[in-house]
Design an enzyme around this catalytic site. Sequence first.
Site, short mmCIF file in Angstrom:
data_model
loop_
_atom_site.label_atom_id
_atom_site.label_comp_id
_atom_site.label_asym_id
_atom_site.label_seq_id
_atom_site.Cartn_x
_atom_site.Cartn_y
_atom_site.Cartn_z
CD GLU A 82 -3.32 -0.12 0.97
OE1 GLU A 82 -3.58 0.17 -0.22
OE2 GLU A 82 -4.01 0.21 1.92
CB THR A 125 -6.20 8.88 -0.76
OG1 THR A 125 -7.19 7.92 -1.13
CG2 THR A 125 -5.73 8.58 0.64
#
Length: 291
Positions: free
Chosen positions: A120, A168
């Site tokens: 991630e 994000t």
Amino acid sequence: MLTVTAPATSANLGSGFDVFGVAFDRPLDVVRVERAAETTIEVSGVGSQYIPEEPERNTAGVVAAELDTPARIIIDKGVRPASGLGSSAASAAAAAVGLSELYETDHTREDLVRIAAEGEKAVSGSAHADNVAPSILGGFTVVRENGVESVDATVPLVACLPETVVSTREARRVLPERVDLGDMSKNVGNAATLTIGMHRDDPELIGQGMAESVVTPARAALIDGYEEAVDAATAAGATGVTVSGAGPALLAVTHSGDQRAVGASMLDAFEDQGIEARTFSTMIGSGAKIH
Ligand code: HSE
């Protein structure tokens, strides 16, 4: 080929910013892996056109490199990217569990959380383990700097995903850099209350414990129709509603008899604002599964 599924997840739950997460029953990513001389990635499914297939730019590819387990990786996306429902984490979680099994490593699931979080991080730059932890371990998870805890819980959830995009990066840029001491104290109380609620499978306590006044208002401002959807869900029986992860999805906690009404109320509220949305009713679910 080995097939693994890993679920969508919701991070933060309001008071647990970058700490709390829950696994859903659905939607899921389905990932198939087989040994290969070098790693290749093929992606299909929801939003696959936005997902890079170069292994160094794909969370599953980075996981394969971290584990030193080259493989042909075929990803069928069920979790929409950029949704706030842990899409890249689901692929990373499935890859970590599948590749570890394929190569018979002796990593524990807790080790795999750390490795999937590297995937991630490499891909999004600012990722945290609060989505990969529930996607691998299932249940309600608490991520700390040097550890992760998980507990099973039986709690009805409704996620509502409006057809809007929130990056994000932007959702982190809008966050305040400093926190008022009074807000911090209230938040500790709410986070602790939520944790007790998870132990008791108590939607009322969990809903109260989701209240948060630093991160959530800053992010709610990025989601058109947020306030209307929260008000509608609360009137329909949600005990708490907050931004799911970095958004734009919303997460509602409710009693099982109210899931349908809560979902319908949020859809109507977004529709009144001219925004299409979809909902997922789910219980807190299990982590990645090998089939
Ligand atoms: N905890 C993270 C955030 C989840 O809220 O930004 C998304 O990566």
